[in-house]
Structures are given as C-alpha cells and as structure tokens.
Design an enzyme around this catalytic site. Structure first.
Site, PDB file in Angstrom:
ATOM      1  CD  GLU A 145      -2.672   3.195  -1.440  1.00 18.92           C
ATOM      2  OE1 GLU A 145      -1.934   3.947  -2.131  1.00 18.92           O
ATOM      3  OE2 GLU A 145      -4.019   3.063  -1.465  1.00 18.92           O
ATOM      4  CG  ASP A 201      -6.286   0.279   0.010  1.00 22.61           C
ATOM      5  OD1 ASP A 201      -5.276   0.230  -0.753  1.00 22.61           O
ATOM      6  OD2 ASP A 201      -7.380   0.038  -0.649  1.00 22.61           O
ATOM      7  CG  ASP A 252      -4.744  -2.321  -7.209  1.00 28.79           C
ATOM      8  OD1 ASP A 252      -5.413  -3.298  -7.254  1.00 28.79           O
ATOM      9  OD2 ASP A 252      -4.967  -1.624  -6.053  1.00 28.79           O
TER      10      ASP A 252
END
Length: 537
Positions: free
Chosen positions: A372, A325, A425
């Site tokens: 990401e 992430d 998200d």
C-alpha cells in the site's frame, strides 16, 4: 512469480456479510458469497484485518496482530459441531441489517461463545491441544493479556483505589480524561508493576490464578481458526483467493507491545516516546494522528526481525496474498511526539528498508505481498518497492482532475500494480462523483466518453481494463451505493466499520456484468455457460 495471472475481485470485510446475528461471520452466508464470486468470474476476495477490533471498532487498532476477531465465529456452525444447541440461540434480537451494532452483537454472541466453551470443557480434544502447541509463540501471551484485562476491568468497577497512584504517576503527560480511559479499560500500563514489567514470578502466579479464563480465550481462537481455515479452503477450491491486510503498526494496548516492550520506542514507564501518523494529505489538513507506538528497528534487526517473520508467516497461513498497509513506513515513517494534539509537528525518520525484506525472503521465500504505497511517496519508497518486487496500488478516485498523465489513470498504470476504484478509506464511487470537483467530473466523463450516469460501473470497467495485474472493487460499487454506505472516514473516531448489505441488494445483472467484464478484459477465462452464472443459488 506469485503475481502472474490477471485477476479481479471484490473488497468486502466478513463483518459486512448478511447474517441474522447482527454481524457477518464465517458461516453459510460467507460460503454463499464465495459461490457468487465464482459465478461472477471473480477470483479474488479482499478483506480487512481479521484481528480483534480495538478503539472505534477498528480492525487497524487491534489488541493483537496474530489473534482473530471472535465475533466472526459462526453460531450456526457451532450448532453443527455440537457445542451449541438450536434452543441455546433463544429469541434472536432484531439487528440492523445495514449497520453493525457492535455492542448489541457482543451482548448476544459472547454469552453463547462462553456456553460453547463450557460444553467443550467436558471433552478431550487432541486437535485443540495441537493448535495451542503450534501457536504458543503468540497465543499464550495473548490469552493471558486478554484474561488480565477482563479481570482488572471487572475489579475496577467496584474498586478504584489504585487510580490515585496511577494518576499521580502519569500527571505530567496524560490528561485526566486519558488517565480515566487507560485505567477503566485496564490498559497494560495500569497493571501492577510486576505484571507491567513481566516479572517471571508474577506471570507464573497470574497464569495459575486465571488458568480457566486463559483456556477459554485459547478455545475461542481455536474456533476462529478452524472456521476461517475451512472457509479459506472452500474459497480456494472454487479458485477464489484471499487477499488479507496487515497494518504496519500495532495498537499500544495490545498483547504485542506488552509482551515485546523492547521492540518498541517506549520510555522507562512504558509509555511511547513518539507515535505513528501521517502528515497533512488528501484525507486531512492536520494529518492523521494514529497514536500507535513506533518500532525500535535497531532491536528488531539484532533479532533478525523474528517478530516480523512470525507475524507475516502467520498472516500467510490465513491468506493467499497480503496487503501491507502503509508500506512507505518501512522506508521512512512519520514520528509524532507522544501527547501531541495532531500530526502536523512530526518528523520523517528512517525505517528498516531492505533489511526487513531480506530477512522475510530468507525465512519465507517468495513474498505474495502487496505494497500500500499511497500518500506522500518519495523516489526512495518507489525504489524500495521495486527492489523487493512488490506490486503497488492505484486508486481511480485519485486519478482525475487537471493532470492528464496522472499515474493512477489506466493508460499510465503499470502491470505490477493493483488497480482499485477505491479502498475502505475512500468514499464509494457514487459518493465520490457526487462530491467531486467539476474538473474531476469533466475529466472522468471525457476520459470514458460517458454522461456520468453510471459512475460505479464505469469505474469497475476502468479498473478491469487497466494493465494492472489485479483489479479490486468494493462491493459498494458493484451495488451502486452512495456515501451513506462507505466503510470508513479517516480521522473520524466513531461510526466507522459498520457497513452491511443484504442479499436483496444483489441483482442477477451484477453477476452477469462482473463476469462479462472479467472475461472481456482477460481476468477470467473459464468457459462455463453464462446463463448458469446468473443463478444466485
């Protein structure tokens, strides 16, 4: 090459699985989900971080980057092990089948896990001893940290004498509300000073005082590990590969920070000098103030990044691929002064860049990592990802509007990418379309030559047809669910991470459709009879 075969799969966190215990777990329903993935021609199951949940029930604000969320332990499997009896389960509460009520789940499951530990104490387990020895590098600190927090939380319900001293000490930079929160939750910076500073004699004393509680926490992690490893083995046997998720940052009130204070940008009192976030973007006009402490990368580099090597090594024992992430934070990270109200006033500062990944590759070999790389991405970030050789991400919900050559459109997507309809998200695809601008809707309809009546499956088709090596879609899109079923709304502190589904939401046509598209676009090549694939069990 670790990314060489076109694959597709589903994004679903285990907490979202059906279960009569209020939250998904690693038991029979998880195995049934894997069976359905196999029948659907899906060879990837992407999950969120498996670590303990933190503030707002978020798996991205965990008390440990190494430990597991014990709420995911299957009670039914504990009955099979003999640690619980069927009658121990009692009258199971009526849980919401569409949302996780975390407090209700804790109130029911945690006493049963404690009962399982009580029974386990009467046994001699070489497997448990081996597990503790192999994982001592993180497990001992985590178990002590968790036991200390539980001890002080209980003590402070009836005794607040130490609060005045803590409040006076932190008055210059903490609000009264923050002081109360830190103290009542027994954040490690409210421990007695010798413990806070990890004085050797103090640690020895508390390890002895809380020895049983420490063993109990280790037992829970042992249960988590054996159940998850068994489930991963089950998935791999059916050619289903697990994509895990590693947040770049860790929570301040975590065993990681308490046990490794020199690795973070902390002041002399143990508070962060600056914290993590991102500047204003698609999700928030004020940016996102995550509040995580920032790494002292100079210290990490002097240790050959051993903490990161251990972290990634552990994560790859639990998964087949690992999404990192906020990859851009390794090139440059957004540093916000501690105590700021939002992330607007932050500054970009240089991260470890290639030095970290050289250390990881030297220690671990080929890295099955996914970067990401969403948000504000500079050419330097692209160059770093390409130098490491990691695939990045494309999001279909970000592809449509005025730019006919948007990098996320399938015709612009490169092979070394993972194509998503949306992530945890994002809104669901159906919700996205309902809230999209007219320009976005028009672009999507003309791009696919469709009316817009089936946005969810249109996006699944687009993801699967793309050149991207992997294509991932959230289960909500397969089930054609709207905004009420999204997993997370960034910047909103409550009500997230609660999505659940029930088996009745699945249609046999969903299984047929997924398998048809995966076969059509070269993401699944097994030639089993499609009629057999329509069976749910």
């Amino acid at each position: 090459m670790v990314f060489e075969k076109r694959r597709s799969g589903i994004l679903l966190h285990p907490t979202s699985l059906p279960s009569r215990y209020g939250i998904g777990d690693f038991g029979e329903n998880a195995r049934m989900f894997i069976d359905i993935l196999e029948k659907s021609g899906q060879t990837l199951w992407q999950i969120l971080p498996l670590c303990p949940i933190g503030s707002g029930n978020s798996p991205y604000q965990s008390t440990s980057a190494f430990a597991g969320n014990i709420l995911l332990i299957s009670l039914d499997d504990l009955v099979k092990y003999g640690f619980l009896k069927t009658e121990d389960l009692g009258e199971i509460p009526v849980f919401d089948t569409k949302r996780v009520d975390y407090e209700a789940v804790k109130n029911y499951k945690l006493p049963l896990l404690k009962l399982a530990y009580t029974r386990f104490q009467k046994t001699q387990s070489k497997a448990f001893a081996s597990y503790c020895e192999e994982n001592a590098y993180w497990l001992e600190d985590y178990a002590l940290f968790t036991a200390l927090k539980a001890h002080f939380q209980k003590e402070r319900k009836t005794n607040t004498k130490d609060f005045e001293s803590f409040a006076k000490d932190t008055e210059p930079f903490l609000t009264q509300a923050q002081q109360k929160m830190y103290f009542e939750t027994a954040c490690w910076n409210t421990f007695p000073i010798p413990l806070r500073k990890r004085n050797a004699q103090s640690l020895k004393k508390w390890k002895k005082t809380l020895s049983d509680a420490i063993q109990e926490e280790m037992f829970y992690q042992y249960l988590f590990d054996i159940q998850w490893q068994a489930l991963k083995t089950y998935a791999n046997a059916k050619d289903v590969h697990i994509i895990g998720d590693a947040p770049i940052f860790v929570a301040y009130d975590s065993a990681d920070v308490w046990a490794n204070q020199n690795l973070f940008q902390l002041d002399s009192k143990g508070f962060p000098k600056s914290v993590a976030g991102v500047p204003p973007d698609y999700f928030s006009a004020e940016g996102q103030l995550w509040g995580n402490p920032l790494y002292d990368w100079n210290v990490h580099q002097k240790t050959d990044f051993v903490w990161w090597v251990n972290r990634i090594k552990k994560a790859l024992q639990d998964t087949d691929y690992l999404r990192i992430d906020h990859f851009r934070g390794f090139e440059s990270y957004w540093s916000v002064p501690f105590g700021a109200e939002n992330a607007i006033g932050g500054k970009w500062k240089k991260g470890p860049q290639m030095a970290l990944f050289d250390a990881l590759q030297k220690a671990l070999g080929d890295l099955p990592l996914i970067a990401e790389d969403l948000g504000i991405i500079t050419e330097e970030v692209h160059q770093l990802r390409q130098a490491v050789g990691l695939p990045g991400m494309c999001i279909l919900q970000f592809a449509f509007g005025n730019d006919k050559n948007n990098a996320y459109l399938p015709h612009m997507c490169q092979k070394n990418r993972i194509m998503y309809s949306g992530t945890h998200d994002n809104d669901t695809s159906k919700g996205w379309y309902q809230n999209a601008t007219e320009a976005e809707k028009d672009h999507y309809r003309r791009y696919m030559n469709v009316s817009g009546e089936n946005i969810s499956w249109d996006f699944i088709r687009l993801a699967f047809i793309s050149p991207a090596i992997f294509a991932i879609v959230p289960l909500q899109d397969v089930l054609q669910l709207d905004s009420a079923y999204r997993m997370n709304i960034p910047g909103v502190a409550t009500g997230n991470w609660e999505f659940r589904f029930v088996w009745d939401m699945w249609q046999q046509s969903d299984i047929e459709g997924l398998r048809y598209l995966s076969e059509l676009f070269g993401r699944y090549t097994k030639k089993d009879c499609l009629c057999d694939a329509t069976k749910l069990c």
